[in-house]
Design a protein around this motif. Structure first.
Motif, PDB file in Angstrom:
ATOM      1  N   GLY A  48      66.803  21.330 -48.943  1.00 52.55           N
ATOM      2  CA  GLY A  48      65.719  21.391 -47.959  1.00 52.55           C
ATOM      3  C   GLY A  48      65.212  22.780 -47.678  1.00 52.55           C
ATOM      4  O   GLY A  48      64.011  23.014 -47.561  1.00 52.55           O
ATOM      5  N   PRO A  77      58.325  13.206 -46.100  1.00 56.52           N
ATOM      6  CA  PRO A  77      59.565  12.791 -46.766  1.00 56.52           C
ATOM      7  C   PRO A  77      59.388  11.567 -47.652  1.00 56.52           C
ATOM      8  O   PRO A  77      58.441  10.794 -47.505  1.00 56.52           O
ATOM      9  N   ASN A 127      64.807  12.012 -48.308  1.00 56.24           N
ATOM     10  CA  ASN A 127      64.551  11.528 -46.953  1.00 56.24           C
ATOM     11  C   ASN A 127      65.258  12.374 -45.899  1.00 56.24           C
ATOM     12  O   ASN A 127      65.297  12.005 -44.723  1.00 56.24           O
ATOM     13  N   ASP A 128      65.813  13.520 -46.315  1.00 52.67           N
ATOM     14  CA  ASP A 128      66.569  14.383 -45.403  1.00 52.67           C
ATOM     15  C   ASP A 128      65.656  15.416 -44.736  1.00 52.67           C
ATOM     16  O   ASP A 128      65.955  16.618 -44.707  1.00 52.67           O
ATOM     17  N   PHE A 129      64.560  14.945 -44.163  1.00 48.63           N
ATOM     18  CA  PHE A 129      63.549  15.830 -43.570  1.00 48.63           C
ATOM     19  C   PHE A 129      64.116  16.548 -42.346  1.00 48.63           C
ATOM     20  O   PHE A 129      64.769  15.956 -41.497  1.00 48.63           O
ATOM     21  N   ARG A 130      63.809  17.832 -42.258  1.00 48.86           N
ATOM     22  CA  ARG A 130      64.112  18.614 -41.057  1.00 48.86           C
ATOM     23  C   ARG A 130      63.239  19.868 -41.060  1.00 48.86           C
ATOM     24  O   ARG A 130      62.583  20.183 -42.055  1.00 48.86           O
ATOM     25  N   CYS A 164      62.182  18.643 -47.124  1.00 45.94           N
ATOM     26  CA  CYS A 164      63.325  17.827 -47.512  1.00 45.94           C
ATOM     27  C   CYS A 164      63.652  18.145 -48.966  1.00 45.94           C
ATOM     28  O   CYS A 164      62.881  18.799 -49.670  1.00 45.94           O
ATOM     29  N   SER A 165      64.800  17.674 -49.417  1.00 44.14           N
ATOM     30  CA  SER A 165      65.195  17.900 -50.803  1.00 44.14           C
ATOM     31  C   SER A 165      64.182  17.273 -51.746  1.00 44.14           C
ATOM     32  O   SER A 165      63.540  16.266 -51.406  1.00 44.14           O
TER      33      SER A 165
END
Length: 452
Positions: free
Chosen positions: A242, A356, A429-432, A440-441
């Motif tokens: 990310g 994401p 889906n690892d949004f931040r 995200c990744s």
């Protein structure tokens, strides 16, 4: 320095506008910002820096009938200083070059959405709280891995501020905001090799920070690349974590600024409405994001901020504008005027978001199978925004059998950003958020990498 009352600031801004108008200016606007903050940093558990302070400044921009503008600023509301400020601004205006596209925002509907930018809890932070947080981060980082030889910094800072805008067109407004942030940097030793790394986070609200996780993540990220070796030269699929993806998104954001489009500093020029990236890729600039680090109800020209979709499923859908470039293109400003008290307005991003996808980080590793997991790019500032060509150093880990392997460093990836945009295959889906950039990744396929 004592923070001035709003009434005093409004009286000063009204005086400045009226003063330069009475002396022949065609228009003027005022920006004023003031704030206060405190910070603490420990080095290996010992206080290294402990500071508190306030800041204040008021800036005046004067416009004449030929399209010239002049800016000046002071750090005082005393009448004699304000009179000097008006004179300096007028003088700077008279000596600048005319620009027929300069405008002030017209008075419009006064909409001030509640963006939740202010947290009272930030104002209640005590020196004891700062010390307790920093000591806890130091202890967690120190004990997280036996290879940690030094916690170079365990830091905390918080502050609050207010911003005021007024123009001769009747536009006037205020907003307030708070922020808090923490970070840890560590040194790990692996035999004859040492690695320094770290991690940090910030938030508008105190509740948005988890210093324990920050400390643990600083050690994890540094350990991941400790004693890294280069892989054989070849073409690799990359999984960007990310933070690495966010740094790439920051570069992409610059390509959508109307100022860069007009100055031919973006390879997206003349690409509006065209597909330039993978359908997996969508970007949004959101100046109205609740609790966003880059959010505000209005921009540096008093224009209401907006939400703008820049890239939709790989297709360029919009540029970001301030008043000048909006007039040049015959469109409305998107409320993206960046402005300091001592500078003229330009175009800037607010909160930039990579939308994401559906894949977990573990899914991405499995989908790639073998490749390189990238946690850091070196030299992103060297990407050519006109040609898209780049040559970047990378750090991370190898991917083998869908899992992370040994540390990787000392490798260079090269190519063209235009190609990278079209070979981004999968979005996590690892949004931040990383500051004002949300990411995200993601997976980039078939990238040339030089190594051993």
């Amino acid at each position: 320095m004592q923070v001035p009352a709003r009434d005093a600031v409004e009286e000063a801004s009204a005086f400045l506008v009226n003063e330069v108008l009475s002396r022949g200016a065609a228009g003027a606007d005022v920006v004023c910002s003031f704030g206060q903050g405190s910070s603490l940093s420990l080095r290996d558990g010992v206080p290294e820096k402990n500071s508190s302070g306030t800041s204040f400044g008021i800036g005046l921009r004067t416009l004449d009938r030929e399209g010239r503008q002049g800016v000046a600023h002071v750090n005082s509301l005393e009448r004699r200083h304000l009179e000097e400020l008006a004179a300096w601004s007028l003088n700077n205006c008279s000596s600048s070059e005319p620009d027929p596209h300069l405008r002030l925002a017209r008075q419009g509907r006064d909409v001030r959405p509640d963006l939740e930018l202010f947290d009272e809890a930030v104002l209640r932070v005590t020196p004891e709280y700062r010390m307790a947080v920093c000591r806890e981060m130091w202890e967690i980082a120190r004990d997280a891995d036996p290879r940690v030889v030094s916690v170079r910094s365990a830091s905390w800072g918080e502050g609050s501020g207010e911003y005021h805008y007024r123009s001769s067109e009747g536009v006037s407004g205020w907003y307030s905001g708070t922020s808090a942030g923490c970070g840890v940097s560590v040194i790990l030793s692996g035999g004859d090799v040492m690695e320094m790394g770290g991690y940090g986070d910030d938030s508008r609200f105190l509740s948005g920070l988890d210093p324990r996780k920050v400390a643990a993540e600083a050690v994890r990220r540094t350990a991941l690349v400790l004693a890294g070796k280069s892989l054989p030269t070849g073409r690799y699929d990359l999984v960007l974590d990310g933070e690495a993806a966010a740094s790439l998104v920051d570069v992409l954001g610059e390509l959508f600024l109307a100022s860069n489009i007009h100055k031919n500093k973006s390879f997206l020029r003349d690409k509006l409405g065209e597909k330039v990236a993978s359908p997996a890729l969508s970007l949004v600039d959101d100046g109205l994001l609740v609790r966003g680090m880059g959010s505000s109800p209005f921009d540096g020209e008093g224009v209401s901020c907006t939400t703008t979709r820049l890239l939709s499923d790989g297709v360029v859908t919009a540029w970001l504008y301030n008043l000048k470039y909006a007039l040049l293109d015959g469109v409305a400003s998107t409320g993206n005027a960046g402005r300091s008290i001592s500078g003229t307005p330009d175009v800037d991003c607010s909160n930039l978001l990579l939308l994401p996808g559906q894949w977990t980080p573990e899914d991405l590793l499995l989908q790639v199978g073998s490749g390189i997991y990238v946690t850091e790019f070196l030299g992103l500032h060297t990407i050519n925004p006109v040609s898209g060509e780049f040559s970047l150093g990378i750090k991370g880990a190898s991917i083998s059998g869908g899992a992370l392997g040994g540390a990787v460093s000392g490798m260079t990836i090269a190519g063209n950003l235009k190609d990278i945009l079209n070979t981004i295959d999968l979005i996590g889906n690892d949004f931040r958020f990383y500051g004002s950039t949300g990411a995200c990744s993601l997976v980039v396929r078939d990238v040339a990498a030089a190594g051993s």
